[in-house]
Structure formats: C-alpha cells, structure tokens
Design a protein around this motif. Structure first.
Motif, mmCIF file in Angstrom:
data_model
loop_
_atom_site.group_PDB
_atom_site.id
_atom_site.type_symbol
_atom_site.label_atom_id
_atom_site.label_comp_id
_atom_site.label_asym_id
_atom_site.label_seq_id
_atom_site.Cartn_x
_atom_site.Cartn_y
_atom_site.Cartn_z
ATOM 1 N N ALA A 202 -6.439 -10.718 2.902
ATOM 2 C CA ALA A 202 -7.418 -11.332 3.815
ATOM 3 C C ALA A 202 -7.946 -10.307 4.823
ATOM 4 O O ALA A 202 -8.930 -10.559 5.517
ATOM 5 C CB ALA A 202 -6.791 -12.507 4.547
ATOM 6 N N GLY A 203 -7.263 -9.180 4.907
ATOM 7 C CA GLY A 203 -7.721 -8.150 5.842
ATOM 8 C C GLY A 203 -7.457 -8.511 7.295
ATOM 9 O O GLY A 203 -8.156 -8.071 8.196
ATOM 10 N N TYR B 51 0.784 -1.237 0.000
ATOM 11 C CA TYR B 51 0.000 0.000 0.000
ATOM 12 C C TYR B 51 0.819 1.292 0.000
ATOM 13 O O TYR B 51 0.258 2.356 -0.252
ATOM 14 C CB TYR B 51 -0.953 0.001 1.197
ATOM 15 C CG TYR B 51 -1.831 -1.223 1.244
ATOM 16 C CD1 TYR B 51 -2.770 -1.442 0.231
ATOM 17 C CD2 TYR B 51 -1.703 -2.178 2.254
ATOM 18 C CE1 TYR B 51 -3.559 -2.578 0.240
ATOM 19 C CE2 TYR B 51 -2.492 -3.310 2.270
ATOM 20 C CZ TYR B 51 -3.423 -3.509 1.266
ATOM 21 O OH TYR B 51 -4.191 -4.642 1.264
ATOM 22 N N PRO C 261 -0.055 6.643 0.872
ATOM 23 C CA PRO C 261 -1.369 7.294 0.832
ATOM 24 C C PRO C 261 -1.984 7.522 2.214
ATOM 25 O O PRO C 261 -2.898 8.321 2.355
ATOM 26 C CB PRO C 261 -2.217 6.288 0.051
ATOM 27 C CG PRO C 261 -1.579 4.967 0.323
ATOM 28 C CD PRO C 261 -0.108 5.242 0.425
ATOM 29 N N LEU D 113 -3.444 -6.051 10.123
ATOM 30 C CA LEU D 113 -3.420 -5.118 11.259
ATOM 31 C C LEU D 113 -4.006 -5.755 12.521
ATOM 32 O O LEU D 113 -3.392 -5.654 13.593
ATOM 33 C CB LEU D 113 -4.135 -3.811 10.894
ATOM 34 C CG LEU D 113 -3.438 -2.929 9.845
ATOM 35 C CD1 LEU D 113 -4.303 -1.716 9.488
ATOM 36 C CD2 LEU D 113 -2.074 -2.462 10.331
ATOM 37 N N TYR E 207 -11.384 -6.497 6.535
ATOM 38 C CA TYR E 207 -11.401 -5.294 5.692
ATOM 39 C C TYR E 207 -10.088 -5.186 4.925
ATOM 40 O O TYR E 207 -9.004 -5.202 5.515
ATOM 41 C CB TYR E 207 -11.615 -4.020 6.523
ATOM 42 C CG TYR E 207 -11.516 -2.778 5.657
ATOM 43 C CD1 TYR E 207 -12.614 -2.354 4.904
ATOM 44 C CD2 TYR E 207 -10.323 -2.059 5.554
ATOM 45 C CE1 TYR E 207 -12.509 -1.236 4.078
ATOM 46 C CE2 TYR E 207 -10.222 -0.938 4.734
ATOM 47 C CZ TYR E 207 -11.314 -0.541 3.998
ATOM 48 O OH TYR E 207 -11.208 0.555 3.182
ATOM 49 N N THR F 121 -8.314 -3.358 1.125
ATOM 50 C CA THR F 121 -8.430 -2.659 -0.156
ATOM 51 C C THR F 121 -7.470 -3.276 -1.177
ATOM 52 O O THR F 121 -7.130 -2.651 -2.171
ATOM 53 C CB THR F 121 -8.128 -1.151 0.001
ATOM 54 O OG1 THR F 121 -6.802 -1.016 0.520
ATOM 55 C CG2 THR F 121 -9.118 -0.466 0.923
ATOM 56 N N ALA F 122 -7.010 -4.494 -0.897
ATOM 57 C CA ALA F 122 -6.088 -5.182 -1.823
ATOM 58 C C ALA F 122 -6.714 -5.296 -3.209
ATOM 59 O O ALA F 122 -7.923 -5.514 -3.348
ATOM 60 C CB ALA F 122 -5.760 -6.572 -1.284
#
Ligand SMILES: Nc1ncnc2c1ncn2[C@@H]1O[C@H](COP(=O)(O)OP(=O)(O)O)[C@@H](O)[C@H]1O
Ligand SMILES: [Mg+2]
Length: 143
Positions: free
Chosen positions: A110-111, A59, A83, A114, A96, A98-99
C-alpha cells in the motif's frame, strides 16, 4: 532525563521469509503488554515495528531490530543488509511502493509503511546506502 536502559532485546529478521513475517512485532507487543505499558503506546510501537519488520522481509536480505526501553521512551533501531533505498524522499511518500505483484496479492504494497512509522513515532530517522542496506531509528515517548 533518565536515559538508563531498563530493557533491551535484539531480534533477527530474515528477508523473504513470509512464513515468520510479523513475529518480531508480535513478540515486542507482548513484552510491552506484559510490563504494563499503556495500550495507546503499545499500539503505536507495534505498528512501527511491524512496518519496519515487513520492509526487511519484503525488500532486504536480512535485518536486525534492536529494541530498548528507558523510563521515558521506547527506542528502536533497525538495520538491514539489502538493496538500500535509492530515493528516500520518494519512499516516504504515501502510496509509493515497489512491491511485486505477488506481494500485492498477499495484501502488501500500500506504500504506507514508512509514512506510518513516521506518523506513529515521536522521533524518526532513516538512512540508506545503495547495495548495502537501510537503517531506521525511531522513538516513542512513554508519557
Ligand atoms: N528496508 C528496505 N530496504 C529496501 N527498500 C525499502 C525498505 N523499506 C522500504 N523500502 C522501499 O520503500 C518503499 C516504500 O515503503 P513502505 O512505505 O513501507 O511501503 P510498502 O512496503 O507498502 O511498499 C518500498 O516499496 C521499497 O521500495
Ligand atoms: Mg512497507
């Protein structure tokens, strides 16, 4: 508590460099193994560093991961230029992501990165500024 830094090393991470992605966390894992840190701690630090590293690769444009060992803890600070994260609460939610489609085809997105860092560390902080970048700070206790 003794906060003296016994070991410290800084690693650069390049955004979108999927060829070298993961090498920083492997280096950290090897350092910890070599100095005899117990496997459970090595495992937790490796997961956290891998997820932090991959997020820069996926990212951000570029980042730096600072790794320190004291008598009682492992301290990692990661800072990237990129960003930034618009909604940190949302980014912290399991699932969640945004991949992109391309990243998902490589098995990412897979979100869980984090939330995994948060769950595997003893102290976790995240800060982000839109269009500037993101900072992570986490600690793992040695005992
Ligand atoms: N360093 C970063 N810079 C910008 N956005 C990030 C960064 N790290 C995470 N994000 C955002 O937070 C979302 C969730 O991250 P994460 O939990 O690691 O899941 P995943 O990496 O699978 O998408 C990412 O999809 C992305 O939108
Ligand atoms: Mg991730």
């Amino acid at each position: 508590m003794n906060n003296e830094i016994l070991y410290s090393k800084s690693f650069g991470i390049s955004g979108r460099d999927f060829i070298n992605a993961g090498t920083v966390s492997v280096k950290i894992k090897n350092i910890l193994k070599e100095i005899g840190i117990k496997p459970e701690v090595v495992y937790r630090v490796s997961i956290c560093c891998y997820e932090a590293e991959m997020n820069v690769v996926m990212y951000a444009d570029a980042g730096n991961l600072d790794f320190k060992i004291t008598k009682d803890e492992i301290i990692v600070s990661m800072e990237d230029k990129g960003p930034g994260i618009e909604n940190i609460e949302l980014a912290m939610k399991e699932g969640y992501s945004t991949a992109t489609q391309e990243m998902r085809e490589m098995g990412f997105g897979a979100g869980l990165g984090l939330p995994n860092i948060k769950n595997n560390s003893d102290e976790f902080r995240i800060e982000s500024e839109i269009l500037k970048g993101t900072k992570l700070y986490f600690k793992i206790n040695l005992n």
